[in-house]
Write an enzyme that holds these catalytic residues in place. Structure first.
Site, PDB file in Angstrom:
ATOM      1  N   LYS A 116      -2.762   3.248  12.177  1.00 51.32           N
ATOM      2  CA  LYS A 116      -1.373   2.765  12.214  1.00 51.32           C
ATOM      3  C   LYS A 116      -0.444   3.862  12.727  1.00 51.32           C
ATOM      4  CE  LYS A 116      -2.094  -0.631   8.550  1.00 51.32           C
ATOM      5  NZ  LYS A 116      -1.917  -1.048   7.150  1.00 51.32           N
ATOM      6  N   GLN A 148       0.101   1.233   1.615  1.00 45.93           N
ATOM      7  CA  GLN A 148      -1.250   0.765   1.941  1.00 45.93           C
ATOM      8  C   GLN A 148      -1.944   0.229   0.682  1.00 45.93           C
ATOM      9  OE1 GLN A 148      -2.468   0.476   5.020  1.00 45.93           O
ATOM     10  NE2 GLN A 148      -4.442  -0.307   4.320  1.00 45.93           N
ATOM     11  N   ASP A 160       5.503  -5.306   5.748  1.00 42.40           N
ATOM     12  CA  ASP A 160       4.283  -6.055   5.442  1.00 42.40           C
ATOM     13  C   ASP A 160       4.578  -7.512   5.081  1.00 42.40           C
ATOM     14  OD1 ASP A 160       1.775  -4.768   5.654  1.00 42.40           O
ATOM     15  OD2 ASP A 160       2.285  -3.429   3.999  1.00 42.40           O
TER      16      ASP A 160
END
Ligand code: GUN
Length: 281
Positions: free
Chosen positions: A49, A92, A115
């Site tokens: 990422k 994460q 997200d």
């Protein structure tokens, strides 16, 4: 003829067009990524990422912790929420045992939630309000649209009911006017149910679970699984080789959904930048 839904290529196009737009901005969008624990897969995802962000002109700041308390993590998120230079925040998952994941996700400013996991954003998705959309389902929908634009009236079966994939995926397909069924570990006669699917999204987490005789002829099959076999090779949740001929379109693993997830994270970060700064592009 089966269409191979090449996520690597499509993600490359999304990233190239995003990079062009980002060049025109007065400053680089900035993403904060929080990684806790020592899960090797998560470490690789975060590295990927970070690298992808840099390549399109998004700045990233990665906060790595071997261990952290709930209170410390909440206070880091409060700091990132208040930091005017940060446009997007990603924690994460999975978080290690002992951390209350739901509380952490709810602490993220919904406007910085790249997200789309904040309950407010999930709720907005459910009622059809614009909101950040979870990266993997958003990428899956783009891949489905490569095969077919109008999904209205199609039967879609989503296997897996996670907040990361299954639930938002079902909502997105519902918004496309599909008739959606969510299947999970307690679903009875899964092969029979899958045979009704014009669109089948597999997010099971077990290699080659979906067999050729589960596939309706001409179905669009999206494989979210990334499983490592004993020989070191990656494979999906779908038995790709045997299913391929029955599908009208199918994603491979690797180079299917995975690269799209990252491309959608970059898109969501650019959108968060626009929300935060009021600058549109
Ligand atoms: N872990 C697996 N997939 C994801 C994702 O899309 N976002 C985050 N934050 N964690 C994940």
């Amino acid at each position: 003829m089966t269409l191979l839904l090449n996520g690597f290529e499509l993600a490359g196009q999304c990233r190239a067009s995003l990079a062009e737009k980002i060049k025109t901005l007065p400053r680089a969008p900035k993403l904060a990524v929080v990684l806790v624990g020592s899960d090797p897969a998560s470490a690789v995802y975060v590295k990927n990422k970070e690298k992808a962000a840099g390549e399109v002109g998004i700045e990233s700041a990665v906060y790595r912790f071997e261990t952290i308390t709930q209170t410390e993590l909440l206070s880091l998120i409060a700091r990132l929420n208040a930091d005017n230079e940060i446009d997007g925040i990603l924690v994460q998952l999975p978080l290690p045992d002992g951390i209350n994941e739901k509380e952490i996700l709810q602490a993220i400013d919904p406007a910085k939630d790249v997200d789309g996991f904040h309950p407010l954003n999930l709720g907005k998705l459910m009622i059809g309000e614009p909101a950040p959309i979870a990266c993997t389902p958003k990428g899956c929908l783009k891949l489905i649209h490569q095969a077919k634009q109008d999904l209205s009236g199609l039967n879609a079966v989503v296997i897996g009911r996670s907040v990361i994939v299954g639930k938002p995926m079902a909502q997105l397909l519902l918004k496309e006017n599909c008739t959606v069924t969510m299947a999970h570990s307690k679903t009875q006669n899964l092969p029979e149910l899958c045979r009704s699917a014009d669109i089948l999204v597999a997010a099971v987490g077990k290699p080659k679970t979906v067999k050729a005789d589960w596939i309706k002829k001409g179905a669009i099959v999206i494989d979210v699984g990334i499983n490592r076999l004993e020989n070191g090779k990656l494979c999906g949740d779908v038995d790709f080789e045997n299913c391929f001929d029955k599908c009208s379109a199918i994603t491979p693993v690797p180079r299917g959904v995975g690269p799209m997830t990252i491309a959608m994270l970059l898109e969501n970060t650019a959108e968060a930048f626009c929300r935060h700064t009021g600058i549109d592009f």
